[in-house]
Design a protein around this motif. Sequence first.
Motif, PDB file in Angstrom:
ATOM      1  N   LYS A 294       0.790  -1.267   0.045  1.00 26.19           N
ATOM      2  CA  LYS A 294       0.004  -0.044  -0.040  1.00 26.19           C
ATOM      3  C   LYS A 294       0.653   1.215   0.067  1.00 26.19           C
ATOM      4  N   GLU A 295       2.086   0.995   0.712  1.00 28.43           N
ATOM      5  CA  GLU A 295       2.860   2.403   0.727  1.00 28.43           C
ATOM      6  C   GLU A 295       3.520   2.479  -0.614  1.00 28.43           C
ATOM      7  N   ALA A 296       3.933   1.565  -1.228  1.00 31.04           N
ATOM      8  CA  ALA A 296       4.494   1.750  -2.604  1.00 31.04           C
ATOM      9  C   ALA A 296       3.272   2.043  -3.665  1.00 31.04           C
ATOM     10  N   ALA A 297       2.316   1.742  -3.453  1.00 29.56           N
ATOM     11  CA  ALA A 297       1.133   2.287  -4.408  1.00 29.56           C
ATOM     12  C   ALA A 297       0.598   3.599  -4.203  1.00 29.56           C
ATOM     13  N   SER A 298       0.774   4.159  -2.846  1.00 30.91           N
ATOM     14  CA  SER A 298       0.494   5.483  -2.787  1.00 30.91           C
ATOM     15  C   SER A 298       0.925   6.509  -3.540  1.00 30.91           C
ATOM     16  N   GLY A 299       2.104   6.280  -4.145  1.00 27.49           N
ATOM     17  CA  GLY A 299       2.982   7.282  -4.883  1.00 27.49           C
ATOM     18  C   GLY A 299       3.444   8.521  -4.129  1.00 27.49           C
ATOM     19  N   ARG A 300       3.286   8.468  -2.743  1.00 26.27           N
ATOM     20  CA  ARG A 300       3.894   9.277  -1.879  1.00 26.27           C
ATOM     21  C   ARG A 300       5.247   9.301  -1.567  1.00 26.27           C
ATOM     22  N   LYS A 301       6.077  10.309  -1.372  1.00 25.12           N
ATOM     23  CA  LYS A 301       7.598  10.196  -1.220  1.00 25.12           C
ATOM     24  C   LYS A 301       7.849   9.492   0.253  1.00 25.12           C
ATOM     25  N   ILE A 302       8.482   8.524   0.235  1.00 29.82           N
ATOM     26  CA  ILE A 302       8.739   7.928   1.757  1.00 29.82           C
ATOM     27  C   ILE A 302      10.293   8.529   2.236  1.00 29.82           C
TER      28      ILE A 302
END
Length: 75
Positions: free
Chosen positions: A35-43
């Motif tokens: 879900k983190e990868a799919a969010s498209g947000r910068k980690i």
Amino acid sequence: MWTDEIVEEIHRIREEYAKSFNYDLDAIFTDLRKKEAASGRKIVNLARKPDLTTRWSEPAKNLGEDAKDTSRRLT
């Protein structure tokens, strides 16, 4: 006893989520990473880099002889 409806809802959702993975932490972790990868947000990684030191984190050998002597007490 007073209960907070929002907190109760969060607990219910969290319980349902964990139950959907049969309480398997590895599966939950994998799903959250997906879900983190799919969010498209910068980690952002906030872990401290090991090569960075500050004045206050240097070993005592760099601070002088007075700093090494822990038996001295200020009175």
